[in-house]
Design a protein around this motif. Structure first.
Motif, PDB file in Angstrom:
ATOM      1  N   GLN A 167       0.446  -1.211  -0.423  1.00 51.48           N
ATOM      2  CA  GLN A 167      -0.432  -0.636   0.086  1.00 51.48           C
ATOM      3  C   GLN A 167       0.950   1.326  -0.197  1.00 51.48           C
ATOM      4  OE1 GLN A 167      -3.747  -0.187   2.747  1.00 51.48           O
ATOM      5  NE2 GLN A 167      -2.565  -2.482   2.946  1.00 51.48           N
ATOM      6  N   THR A 168       1.803   1.137  -0.029  1.00 53.35           N
ATOM      7  CA  THR A 168       3.244   2.361  -0.275  1.00 53.35           C
ATOM      8  C   THR A 168       3.924   2.938  -1.636  1.00 53.35           C
ATOM      9  OG1 THR A 168       5.119   1.084  -0.111  1.00 53.35           O
ATOM     10  CG2 THR A 168       4.211   1.158   1.833  1.00 53.35           C
ATOM     11  N   GLY A 169       3.102   3.147  -2.654  1.00 53.22           N
ATOM     12  CA  GLY A 169       3.236   2.799  -3.587  1.00 53.22           C
ATOM     13  C   GLY A 169       3.003   4.792  -3.415  1.00 53.22           C
ATOM     14  N   GLY A 170       2.599   5.205  -3.191  1.00 51.77           N
ATOM     15  CA  GLY A 170       1.845   6.904  -2.593  1.00 51.77           C
ATOM     16  C   GLY A 170       3.748   6.849  -2.680  1.00 51.77           C
ATOM     17  N   VAL A 171       3.482   6.291  -0.977  1.00 51.63           N
ATOM     18  CA  VAL A 171       5.325   7.356  -0.476  1.00 51.63           C
ATOM     19  C   VAL A 171       6.341   6.644  -1.236  1.00 51.63           C
ATOM     20  CG1 VAL A 171       6.410   5.824   1.214  1.00 51.63           C
ATOM     21  CG2 VAL A 171       4.701   6.835   1.360  1.00 51.63           C
ATOM     22  N   TRP A 172       6.328   5.789  -2.764  1.00 55.81           N
ATOM     23  CA  TRP A 172       6.839   5.541  -2.981  1.00 55.81           C
ATOM     24  C   TRP A 172       7.257   6.764  -3.925  1.00 55.81           C
ATOM     25  CZ3 TRP A 172       6.955   4.196  -8.367  1.00 55.81           C
ATOM     26  CH2 TRP A 172       7.809   4.222  -9.303  1.00 55.81           C
ATOM     27  N   MET A 173       6.274   7.059  -4.584  1.00 54.10           N
ATOM     28  CA  MET A 173       5.648   8.266  -5.759  1.00 54.10           C
ATOM     29  C   MET A 173       6.788   9.150  -5.682  1.00 54.10           C
ATOM     30  SD  MET A 173       4.440   6.855  -9.206  1.00 54.10           S
ATOM     31  CE  MET A 173       3.941   8.490  -9.612  1.00 54.10           C
ATOM     32  N   GLU A 174       6.347   9.957  -4.303  1.00 55.05           N
ATOM     33  CA  GLU A 174       6.594  10.916  -3.766  1.00 55.05           C
ATOM     34  C   GLU A 174       8.246  11.331  -2.965  1.00 55.05           C
ATOM     35  OE1 GLU A 174       3.937  12.169  -0.256  1.00 55.05           O
ATOM     36  OE2 GLU A 174       2.271  11.825  -1.878  1.00 55.05           O
ATOM     37  N   GLY A 175       8.548   9.595  -2.611  1.00 57.56           N
ATOM     38  CA  GLY A 175       9.736   9.438  -2.138  1.00 57.56           C
ATOM     39  C   GLY A 175      11.074   9.704  -1.189  1.00 57.56           C
ATOM     40  N   THR A 176       9.153   9.982   0.388  1.00 56.99           N
ATOM     41  CA  THR A 176       9.442   9.848   1.338  1.00 56.99           C
ATOM     42  C   THR A 176      10.654   9.214   1.675  1.00 56.99           C
ATOM     43  OG1 THR A 176       6.947  10.246   0.797  1.00 56.99           O
ATOM     44  CG2 THR A 176       7.864   9.513   3.012  1.00 56.99           C
ATOM     45  N   LEU A 177      10.760   8.334   1.537  1.00 55.84           N
ATOM     46  CA  LEU A 177      12.216   6.806   2.267  1.00 55.84           C
ATOM     47  C   LEU A 177      12.870   7.065   1.963  1.00 55.84           C
ATOM     48  CD1 LEU A 177       9.375   4.003   3.765  1.00 55.84           C
ATOM     49  CD2 LEU A 177       9.743   6.330   4.767  1.00 55.84           C
ATOM     50  N   VAL A 178      13.016   8.298   0.712  1.00 54.51           N
ATOM     51  CA  VAL A 178      15.125   8.005   0.256  1.00 54.51           C
ATOM     52  C   VAL A 178      16.075   8.531   0.870  1.00 54.51           C
ATOM     53  CG1 VAL A 178      16.413   9.215  -1.710  1.00 54.51           C
ATOM     54  CG2 VAL A 178      14.266   8.045  -2.214  1.00 54.51           C
ATOM     55  N   GLY A 179      16.867   7.458   1.218  1.00 46.91           N
ATOM     56  CA  GLY A 179      18.068   8.344   2.043  1.00 46.91           C
ATOM     57  C   GLY A 179      18.293   8.252   3.587  1.00 46.91           C
ATOM     58  N   LYS A 180      16.266   7.289   3.843  1.00 49.95           N
ATOM     59  CA  LYS A 180      16.275   7.218   5.346  1.00 49.95           C
ATOM     60  C   LYS A 180      16.732   5.907   5.619  1.00 49.95           C
ATOM     61  CE  LYS A 180      12.687  10.155   5.976  1.00 49.95           C
ATOM     62  NZ  LYS A 180      10.998  10.338   6.333  1.00 49.95           N
ATOM     63  N   VAL A 181      16.992   4.874   6.683  1.00 55.71           N
ATOM     64  CA  VAL A 181      17.390   3.875   7.182  1.00 55.71           C
ATOM     65  C   VAL A 181      16.451   3.054   7.409  1.00 55.71           C
ATOM     66  CG1 VAL A 181      19.106   2.457   8.974  1.00 55.71           C
ATOM     67  CG2 VAL A 181      19.443   5.383   8.098  1.00 55.71           C
ATOM     68  N   GLY A 182      17.218   1.941   7.386  1.00 55.51           N
ATOM     69  CA  GLY A 182      15.483   0.515   7.092  1.00 55.51           C
ATOM     70  C   GLY A 182      16.648  -0.819   7.017  1.00 55.51           C
ATOM     71  N   SER A 183      15.672  -1.213   8.064  1.00 58.59           N
ATOM     72  CA  SER A 183      15.895  -2.674   8.204  1.00 58.59           C
ATOM     73  C   SER A 183      15.570  -3.823   8.487  1.00 58.59           C
ATOM     74  CB  SER A 183      17.048  -2.567   9.879  1.00 58.59           C
ATOM     75  OG  SER A 183      18.005  -3.226  10.521  1.00 58.59           O
ATOM     76  N   ALA A 184      15.421  -5.105   8.967  1.00 63.22           N
ATOM     77  CA  ALA A 184      14.400  -5.728   9.269  1.00 63.22           C
ATOM     78  C   ALA A 184      15.087  -7.053  10.355  1.00 63.22           C
ATOM     79  CB  ALA A 184      14.257  -6.779   7.739  1.00 63.22           C
ATOM     80  N   PHE A 185      14.338  -8.086  10.676  1.00 62.88           N
ATOM     81  CA  PHE A 185      14.190  -8.694  11.836  1.00 62.88           C
ATOM     82  C   PHE A 185      13.155 -10.205  11.149  1.00 62.88           C
ATOM     83  CE2 PHE A 185      12.135  -5.547  13.756  1.00 62.88           C
ATOM     84  CZ  PHE A 185      11.055  -6.961  14.562  1.00 62.88           C
ATOM     85  N   THR A 186      13.323 -11.229  11.729  1.00 65.86           N
ATOM     86  CA  THR A 186      12.704 -12.567  11.062  1.00 65.86           C
ATOM     87  C   THR A 186      12.670 -13.501  12.689  1.00 65.86           C
ATOM     88  OG1 THR A 186      11.597 -13.704   9.457  1.00 65.86           O
ATOM     89  CG2 THR A 186      13.430 -13.404  10.096  1.00 65.86           C
ATOM     90  N   SER A 187      11.939 -14.660  12.250  1.00 64.27           N
ATOM     91  CA  SER A 187      12.032 -15.716  12.772  1.00 64.27           C
ATOM     92  C   SER A 187      11.212 -16.805  11.462  1.00 64.27           C
ATOM     93  CB  SER A 187      10.391 -15.997  13.997  1.00 64.27           C
ATOM     94  OG  SER A 187       9.327 -15.477  13.926  1.00 64.27           O
ATOM     95  N   THR A 188      11.607 -18.489  12.164  1.00 65.69           N
ATOM     96  CA  THR A 188      11.026 -19.412  11.017  1.00 65.69           C
ATOM     97  C   THR A 188      11.305 -20.354  13.153  1.00 65.69           C
ATOM     98  OG1 THR A 188      13.544 -20.276  10.943  1.00 65.69           O
ATOM     99  CG2 THR A 188      12.283 -18.738   9.800  1.00 65.69           C
TER     100      THR A 188
END
Length: 200
Positions: free
Chosen positions: A94-115
Motif C-alpha cells: 500500500q506504499t505506492g504513494g510513499v514511493w512516488m513521493e520519495g518519502t523514504l529515500v535516504g532514510k535507514v531501513g532494517s529487518a528481522f524475522t523468525s522461522t
C-alpha cells in the motif's frame, strides 16, 4: 530528536518479543526516540482466536502515513514459506504513494524475522524485506559480524548478517533466547546510531 519506528507483525508473540528488544537497543542511544507499531491483522478474529494467535499485543496499529515521521524504520515479520508474512507484505503493497513521493529515500531501513526451523527461510525473508526497503531508496543496516553472538556454535541460535532472527520450533514453543534478544538489541542500537549520524 532522531525518531525510529519498529514496525512488526507477530502471530504467536515471537516477533513481538524481538521487536521489544530491537526497540530497547535503539532507545539506548542518546537523542533517539522509538515507537513500536504493528501492521493490521488480516486473519478474521474468530479464526485467529481458534488458531491460538496472541491477541493481547499492546502496540498500536500503524498506517502508511506514519512512515514519513521517522528517520529509520525497522520491520519484523515471521517467515511464511520462505518469505515474509502476508500481513507485512500487504502493508508495504500500500506504499505506492510513499514511493512516488520519495518519502523514504535516504532514510535507514532494517529487518528481522523468525522461522520454525534453523533452515526455514530466515535469510530469504530478510532479503525480500530488504529489497522492498531498497526500492524505497532506504539505506540498509543489517546485523554485522561485529556482533559476535551470531558466530556461536555452542547453542542453537538465530542471527544473520541481514538481520536478527529467532527460531521458534515446529510447535512454536521456543521463545527467543537471550543470545537472539541480544542480537536484536545490537541491531536496534546500530540502526539508531546510523540514523542519528545521518540526521545530525
Amino acid at each position: 530528536m532522531t525518531k525510529v519506528l519498529v514496525l512488526y507483525h507477530s502471530t504467536y508473540g515471537h516477533i513481538e518479543t524481538m521487536a521489544e528488544a530491537i526497540a530497547e537497543g535503539a532507545r539506548s542511544v542518546d537523542g533517539v526516540t522509538v515507537d513500536i507499531k504493528r501492521v493490521p491483522e488480516l486473519v478474521p478474529e474468530a479464526l485467529a482466536k481458534s488458531s491460538g494467535y496472541k491477541m493481547d499485543q499492546a502496540a498500536p496499529i500503524a498506517v502508511v502515513a506514519d512512515l514519513e515521521n521517522y528517520a529509520a524504520v525497522i520491520i519484523g515479520a515471521g517467515t511464511r514459506y520462505g518469505t515474509a508474512s502476508s500481513q507485512m507484505r500487504n502493508f508495504w503493497d500500500q506504499t505506492g504513494g510513499v514511493w512516488m513521493e520519495g518519502t523514504l529515500v535516504g532514510k535507514v531501513g532494517s529487518a528481522f524475522t523468525s522461522t520454525a526451523t534453523q533452515h526455514g527461510g530466515q535469510e530469504t525473508t530478510l532479503i525480500g524485506l530488504i529489497q522492498t526497503l531498497m526500492h524505497h531508496g532506504m539505506l540498509i543496516a543489517g546485523l554485522p559480524y561485529a556482533w559476535a553472538g551470531q558466530s556461536r556454535i555452542d547453542e542453537i541460535t538465530g542471527g544473520s548478517p541481514y538481520g536478527a532472527t529467532t527460531i521458534t520450533g515446529g510447535d512454536g514453543s521456543r521463545m527467543p533466547s537471550e543470545n537472539e534478544l541480544e542480537g536484536a538489541r545490537w541491531q536496534g542500537r546500530y540502526v539508531a546510531e546510523t540514523a542519528k549520524k545521518l540526521v545530525g
